[in-house]
Scaffold this motif. Sequence first.
Motif, PDB file in Angstrom:
ATOM      1  N   ALA A  22       0.849  -1.195   0.000  1.00 45.31           N
ATOM      2  CA  ALA A  22       0.000   0.000   0.000  1.00 45.31           C
ATOM      3  C   ALA A  22       0.884   1.245   0.000  1.00 45.31           C
ATOM      4  N   PHE A  23       1.026   1.865  -1.163  1.00 44.53           N
ATOM      5  CA  PHE A  23       1.819   3.089  -1.286  1.00 44.53           C
ATOM      6  C   PHE A  23       0.904   4.311  -1.208  1.00 44.53           C
ATOM      7  N   ASP A  24       1.447   5.399  -0.670  1.00 40.75           N
ATOM      8  CA  ASP A  24       0.712   6.656  -0.603  1.00 40.75           C
ATOM      9  C   ASP A  24       0.855   7.463  -1.877  1.00 40.75           C
ATOM     10  N   LEU A  25       1.860   7.118  -2.693  1.00 44.27           N
ATOM     11  CA  LEU A  25       2.109   7.846  -3.936  1.00 44.27           C
ATOM     12  C   LEU A  25       2.960   6.980  -4.853  1.00 44.27           C
ATOM     13  N   LEU A  26       2.658   7.010  -6.145  1.00 39.52           N
ATOM     14  CA  LEU A  26       3.448   6.308  -7.150  1.00 39.52           C
ATOM     15  C   LEU A  26       4.010   7.338  -8.128  1.00 39.52           C
ATOM     16  N   ILE A  27       5.306   7.236  -8.437  1.00 39.81           N
ATOM     17  CA  ILE A  27       5.938   8.087  -9.446  1.00 39.81           C
ATOM     18  C   ILE A  27       6.499   7.151 -10.510  1.00 39.81           C
ATOM     19  N   LEU A  28       5.898   7.191 -11.701  1.00 39.74           N
ATOM     20  CA  LEU A  28       6.208   6.213 -12.743  1.00 39.74           C
ATOM     21  C   LEU A  28       6.761   6.889 -13.992  1.00 39.74           C
ATOM     22  N   ASP A  29       7.905   6.402 -14.472  1.00 40.54           N
ATOM     23  CA  ASP A  29       8.500   6.946 -15.690  1.00 40.54           C
ATOM     24  C   ASP A  29       7.658   6.533 -16.905  1.00 40.54           C
ATOM     25  N   CYS A  30       7.531   7.447 -17.843  1.00 39.94           N
ATOM     26  CA  CYS A  30       6.657   7.216 -19.000  1.00 39.94           C
ATOM     27  C   CYS A  30       7.229   6.260 -20.036  1.00 39.94           C
ATOM     28  N   ARG A  31       8.549   6.076 -20.050  1.00 40.84           N
ATOM     29  CA  ARG A  31       9.153   5.338 -21.153  1.00 40.84           C
ATOM     30  C   ARG A  31       9.995   4.156 -20.702  1.00 40.84           C
ATOM     31  N   SER A  64      -5.838   2.564  -5.875  1.00 42.33           N
ATOM     32  CA  SER A  64      -6.388   3.920  -5.929  1.00 42.33           C
ATOM     33  C   SER A  64      -5.396   4.980  -5.464  1.00 42.33           C
ATOM     34  N   SER A  65      -4.124   4.621  -5.350  1.00 40.23           N
ATOM     35  CA  SER A  65      -3.121   5.579  -4.872  1.00 40.23           C
ATOM     36  C   SER A  65      -2.881   6.686  -5.883  1.00 40.23           C
ATOM     37  N   PRO A  66      -2.647   7.930  -5.427  1.00 35.30           N
ATOM     38  CA  PRO A  66      -2.289   9.003  -6.347  1.00 35.30           C
ATOM     39  C   PRO A  66      -1.046   8.619  -7.148  1.00 35.30           C
ATOM     40  N   THR A  67      -1.074   8.920  -8.440  1.00 30.31           N
ATOM     41  CA  THR A  67      -0.002   8.479  -9.330  1.00 30.31           C
ATOM     42  C   THR A  67       0.485   9.639 -10.195  1.00 30.31           C
ATOM     43  N   VAL A  68       1.814   9.779 -10.286  1.00 33.69           N
ATOM     44  CA  VAL A  68       2.457  10.854 -11.031  1.00 33.69           C
ATOM     45  C   VAL A  68       3.252  10.249 -12.183  1.00 33.69           C
ATOM     46  N   ALA A  69       3.111  10.820 -13.369  1.00 34.81           N
ATOM     47  CA  ALA A  69       3.891  10.395 -14.527  1.00 34.81           C
ATOM     48  C   ALA A  69       5.139  11.269 -14.632  1.00 34.81           C
ATOM     49  N   SER A  70       6.297  10.651 -14.821  1.00 35.18           N
ATOM     50  CA  SER A  70       7.544  11.409 -14.936  1.00 35.18           C
ATOM     51  C   SER A  70       8.171  11.178 -16.305  1.00 35.18           C
ATOM     52  N   SER A  71       8.791  12.235 -16.831  1.00 39.86           N
ATOM     53  CA  SER A  71       9.444  12.121 -18.132  1.00 39.86           C
ATOM     54  C   SER A  71      10.342  13.328 -18.362  1.00 39.86           C
ATOM     55  N   ALA A  72      11.358  13.148 -19.201  1.00 40.07           N
ATOM     56  CA  ALA A  72      12.227  14.253 -19.582  1.00 40.07           C
ATOM     57  C   ALA A  72      11.683  15.003 -20.788  1.00 40.07           C
ATOM     58  N   GLU A  73      10.778  14.397 -21.544  1.00 43.05           N
ATOM     59  CA  GLU A  73      10.262  15.020 -22.763  1.00 43.05           C
ATOM     60  C   GLU A  73       8.774  14.748 -22.902  1.00 43.05           C
ATOM     61  N   LEU A  74       7.983  15.792 -22.670  1.00 38.50           N
ATOM     62  CA  LEU A  74       6.539  15.705 -22.871  1.00 38.50           C
ATOM     63  C   LEU A  74       6.029  17.060 -23.346  1.00 38.50           C
ATOM     64  N   ASP A  75       5.344  17.084 -24.476  1.00 36.53           N
ATOM     65  CA  ASP A  75       4.743  18.346 -24.889  1.00 36.53           C
ATOM     66  C   ASP A  75       3.389  18.508 -24.200  1.00 36.53           C
ATOM     67  N   LEU A 111      -1.918  12.213 -20.536  1.00 35.08           N
ATOM     68  CA  LEU A 111      -1.611  11.493 -19.302  1.00 35.08           C
ATOM     69  C   LEU A 111      -2.590  11.857 -18.190  1.00 35.08           C
ATOM     70  N   LEU A 112      -2.892  13.128 -18.068  1.00 34.46           N
ATOM     71  CA  LEU A 112      -3.819  13.568 -17.026  1.00 34.46           C
ATOM     72  C   LEU A 112      -5.217  13.023 -17.274  1.00 34.46           C
ATOM     73  N   ALA A 113      -5.630  13.027 -18.525  1.00 33.19           N
ATOM     74  CA  ALA A 113      -6.942  12.492 -18.858  1.00 33.19           C
ATOM     75  C   ALA A 113      -7.016  10.994 -18.611  1.00 33.19           C
ATOM     76  N   ALA A 114      -5.866  10.306 -18.680  1.00 34.19           N
ATOM     77  CA  ALA A 114      -5.822   8.861 -18.439  1.00 34.19           C
ATOM     78  C   ALA A 114      -5.908   8.520 -16.959  1.00 34.19           C
ATOM     79  N   GLY A 115      -5.750   9.527 -16.083  1.00 37.46           N
ATOM     80  CA  GLY A 115      -5.897   9.266 -14.657  1.00 37.46           C
ATOM     81  C   GLY A 115      -4.711   9.605 -13.793  1.00 37.46           C
ATOM     82  N   PHE A 116      -3.624  10.110 -14.389  1.00 39.54           N
ATOM     83  CA  PHE A 116      -2.500  10.551 -13.568  1.00 39.54           C
ATOM     84  C   PHE A 116      -2.878  11.835 -12.841  1.00 39.54           C
ATOM     85  N   HIS A 117      -2.403  11.946 -11.611  1.00 36.12           N
ATOM     86  CA  HIS A 117      -2.726  13.119 -10.805  1.00 36.12           C
ATOM     87  C   HIS A 117      -1.856  14.320 -11.157  1.00 36.12           C
TER      88      HIS A 117
END
Length: 244
Positions: free
Chosen positions: A58-67, A90-101, A108-114
């Motif tokens: 049970a994590f309070d936050l997930l930070i996941l790389d996009c690639r 249902s944990s809050p989830t953050v997408a991380s990346s070096a290149e995103l327009d 990503l936000l529409a897909a459910g990332f916080h």
Amino acid sequence: MQASADTSSAPTATPYVLVADDDATSLCFLGDALHQLGARVALSPGGISALEQAQTEAFDLLILDCRMPDMDAMSVLRHLRHAPDARSASSPTVASSAELDANQQRTLLAAGFHAVLLKPCTLKDLQDVLALSSAGPGNRPLLDDARALNASGTPAVMQALRGLFYQELVNIDREWDDLSQDAEALEARLHKLRSSCGFCGAAALSEHIASLQSHLKLSHRGVMLPLTAFRQSLRQTMAALQAS
């Protein structure tokens, strides 16, 4: 990150964060930085192992790389959200990346990332995303009488302030359908309400307000805002005020 949040919105409990990134340097930096900010951190070098960890812990936050090559952030989130038995489903989830327009970020936000974390990032950026974790509000009392008395001075004044505060909560609850669709109006009401929480000792609601303000400040309006949790906390606080 696109904006910073008030440092007072950071969780007070120790958040447990899962970081997944196939780049060893990024993984090391994110892990060390989150430790510095007071988090407990689990590190994963890929998406598949991250999904396995999120299913069993049970994590309070997930930070996941996009690639990540084995399973990207979008795939991890999709599998996790469709696994009701997963402990971090249902944990809050953050997408991380070096290149995103901008369009990719919106997708990503529409897909459910916080939120979206752009690398390289700073400690302040990580403090902002850490404020999105679910570790804070659940550990706060609905009403902290000692805190309220310290702010108001006497029991009589405290009760008078709580009466006014209760009516404001009733008004917000009544106007909720409109407020939840108007980010600017909601931000203005939250700003006023958070001050009232301090005077009245509404500790749990104050933390939910901080979480919601953090989401709004990140400019991810209308996407995965913690509105349900906030309204539940609001109604619980109303019930506690009635019983006090």
